[in-house]
Design an enzyme around this catalytic site. Structure first.
Site, PDB file in Angstrom:
ATOM      1  N   PHE A   1       0.820  -1.218   0.000  1.00 45.42           N
ATOM      2  CA  PHE A   1       0.000   0.000   0.000  1.00 45.42           C
ATOM      3  C   PHE A   1       0.847   1.258   0.000  1.00 45.42           C
ATOM      4  O   PHE A   1       0.386   2.326  -0.380  1.00 45.42           O
ATOM      5  CB  PHE A   1      -0.942  -0.005   1.204  1.00 45.42           C
ATOM      6  CG  PHE A   1      -1.754  -1.260   1.245  1.00 45.42           C
ATOM      7  CD1 PHE A   1      -2.797  -1.448   0.350  1.00 45.42           C
ATOM      8  CD2 PHE A   1      -1.432  -2.285   2.115  1.00 45.42           C
ATOM      9  CE1 PHE A   1      -3.517  -2.627   0.336  1.00 45.42           C
ATOM     10  CE2 PHE A   1      -2.146  -3.467   2.112  1.00 45.42           C
ATOM     11  CZ  PHE A   1      -3.195  -3.638   1.217  1.00 45.42           C
TER      12      PHE A   1
ATOM     13  N   GLN B   1       3.893   1.381  -1.562  1.00 45.06           N
ATOM     14  CA  GLN B   1       4.527   1.411  -2.893  1.00 45.06           C
ATOM     15  C   GLN B   1       4.075   2.570  -3.763  1.00 45.06           C
ATOM     16  O   GLN B   1       4.848   3.435  -4.137  1.00 45.06           O
ATOM     17  CB  GLN B   1       4.109   0.152  -3.641  1.00 45.06           C
ATOM     18  CG  GLN B   1       5.105  -0.919  -3.761  1.00 45.06           C
ATOM     19  CD  GLN B   1       4.555  -2.039  -4.636  1.00 45.06           C
ATOM     20  OE1 GLN B   1       3.958  -1.807  -5.674  1.00 45.06           O
ATOM     21  NE2 GLN B   1       4.771  -3.250  -4.194  1.00 45.06           N
ATOM     22  N   ASP B   2       2.785   2.559  -4.107  1.00 49.46           N
ATOM     23  CA  ASP B   2       2.304   3.541  -5.088  1.00 49.46           C
ATOM     24  C   ASP B   2       2.291   4.954  -4.524  1.00 49.46           C
ATOM     25  O   ASP B   2       2.419   5.924  -5.253  1.00 49.46           O
ATOM     26  CB  ASP B   2       0.909   3.161  -5.607  1.00 49.46           C
ATOM     27  CG  ASP B   2      -0.165   3.233  -4.543  1.00 49.46           C
ATOM     28  OD1 ASP B   2      -0.937   4.194  -4.534  1.00 49.46           O
ATOM     29  OD2 ASP B   2      -0.231   2.317  -3.699  1.00 49.46           O
TER      30      ASP B   2
ATOM     31  N   HIS C   1      -1.624  -0.309  -8.946  1.00 50.95           N
ATOM     32  CA  HIS C   1      -1.623   1.095  -8.526  1.00 50.95           C
ATOM     33  C   HIS C   1      -0.241   1.716  -8.751  1.00 50.95           C
ATOM     34  O   HIS C   1      -0.123   2.859  -9.185  1.00 50.95           O
ATOM     35  CB  HIS C   1      -1.985   1.214  -7.039  1.00 50.95           C
ATOM     36  CG  HIS C   1      -3.452   1.379  -6.790  1.00 50.95           C
ATOM     37  ND1 HIS C   1      -4.325   0.325  -6.782  1.00 50.95           N
ATOM     38  CD2 HIS C   1      -4.199   2.482  -6.542  1.00 50.95           C
ATOM     39  CE1 HIS C   1      -5.551   0.777  -6.536  1.00 50.95           C
ATOM     40  NE2 HIS C   1      -5.505   2.079  -6.386  1.00 50.95           N
TER      41      HIS C   1
END
Length: 365
Positions: free
Chosen positions: A294, A296-297, A320
């Site tokens: 979560f 990461q993007d 995402h």
């Protein structure tokens, strides 16, 4: 603004949802380049802008003294023409349980390039489905994004749950002259696991206990030697509406932070909620990356804006993240590469995301 005057973005590609809007709007605001986004959420069951997306776009428009065309609920095409980013107090209120965390996601990068400190008053759902819980934003996102040189405070004034919303968070953001690149490639060992299991409103306290007990048991199967400290809470005054949920956080010896979380729904047993959060955390520890799926993007935008090369070790690259990279490369000169990590600690699903950031500077400094 990299010589770009007006840019088109297809809102239906890849992730095809609110995320394209958020990354595009933030970069448009920072670049000072006008942007037209069409086919917004084209493949979703209710296409076009939802109240929370509109609220986010209006917030960006206000921060950059810009102009927003097509800004109505259900609209599938908008044009944002940014002006100068200005400091001060800005408010967003979708009047639904739309995610406060997502409102912060679109507005925080913009406020970094203002001419002074900003105060973002964000209303809606603090612990909403399909979005980062505010606890995640404060405990995971905030300390990691601060490595880029970002400084903000998050004051959680009221929690709000689906369907009522009514939550409120005030974020105070300091501007930066530019962002620094970040390297997170060493995972280290997990040193700490803690969390919070809550019920709010009319729900019985026992649910919080049940979620925490199950989560602890599931994690213990895999991580045997750490004390797992999950607080159980019954929220009375600080909550608008009823809800229950859990977030469990793991920290590593090198300063990596991971989380697993879940929210209760009508008809779902509490132990299933606890199980889901624990499994999510374990899944994000197993891949031996330095950030969870979560985060990461959410870091892509900062990597693109930073002055220099960032390298971040991750698990499987999410859609995402791929979407955020695509948008960032379209709207800036940043260059990303994703390669498989080949060291002895890597699993089959460990990757390195590298970015040559463009080094956007704040004109006010």
């Amino acid at each position: 603004n990299y010589g770009q005057k007006s840019v088109e973005m297809d809102g239906s590609i890849m992730e095809g949802g609110g995320q394209i809007l958020r990354v595009t709007a933030a970069l448009s605001c920072i670049n000072g380049a006008s942007i037209r986004i069409h086919k917004i959420r084209a493949g979703r069951s209710t296409p076009g802008l939802r109240p929370q997306h509109l609220s986010g776009l209006e917030l960006v428009r206000d921060i950059c003294c810009g102009n927003l065309e097509g800004g109505t609920v259900g609209s599938t095409e908008v044009t944002l023409t940014p002006g100068k980013i200005k400091a001060g107090k800005h408010t967003a209120d979708p009047q639904t349980a739309g995610s406060v965390g997502l409102l912060l996601q679109v507005s925080l990068p913009c406020a970094l390039y203002a001419d002074g400190p900003s105060e973002l008053c964000l209303k809606g759902g603090t612990n909403a489905d399909m979005a980062p819980q505010i606890d995640y934003t404060i405990k995971v996102f905030k300390p990691i994004v601060e490595k880029f040189g970002v400084h903000f405070d998050c004051d959680l004034r009221m929690r709000g749950y689906y369907p009522k919303g009514g939550g409120e968070v005030v974020a105070k953001v300091n501007p930066v002259s530019e962002l620094s690149p970040v390297t997170m490639t060493e995972r280290g060992t997990i040193t700490k696991i803690y969390g919070r299991s809550f019920v709010a409103g009319v729900l019985p306290y026992k649910l919080a206990k049940d979620m925490a007990t199950t989560a602890t048991r599931v994690i213990r199967r895999e991580i045997k030697d750490l004390y797992i400290n999950i607080q159980t809470l019954q929220e009375k005054d600080m909550a608008c509406g009823s809800g229950n949920g859990i977030i469990i956080i793991a920290e590593s010896s090198t300063g990596c932070i991971f989380a697993g979380s879940a929210l209760g729904k009508k008809g779902v047993y509490a132990d299933k909620v606890g199980f889901e959060a624990a499994e999510m955390l374990l899944r994000n520890i197993r891949h031996n990356g330095c950030v969870d799926e979560f985060l990461q993007d959410q870091l892509i935008l900062f990597m693109a804006l930073a002055n220099g090369t960032s390298r971040i070790r991750t698990g499987p690259v999410t859609q995402h993240t791929q979407t955020a990279i695509h948008v960032a490369e379209q709207l800036t000169q940043a260059k990303f590469t994703v390669t498989k990590a080949e060291d002895e600690n890597a699993s089959n699903d460990t990757y390195i995301i590298e970015c040559q950031g463009v080094g956007v500077t704040n004109p006010h400094f």
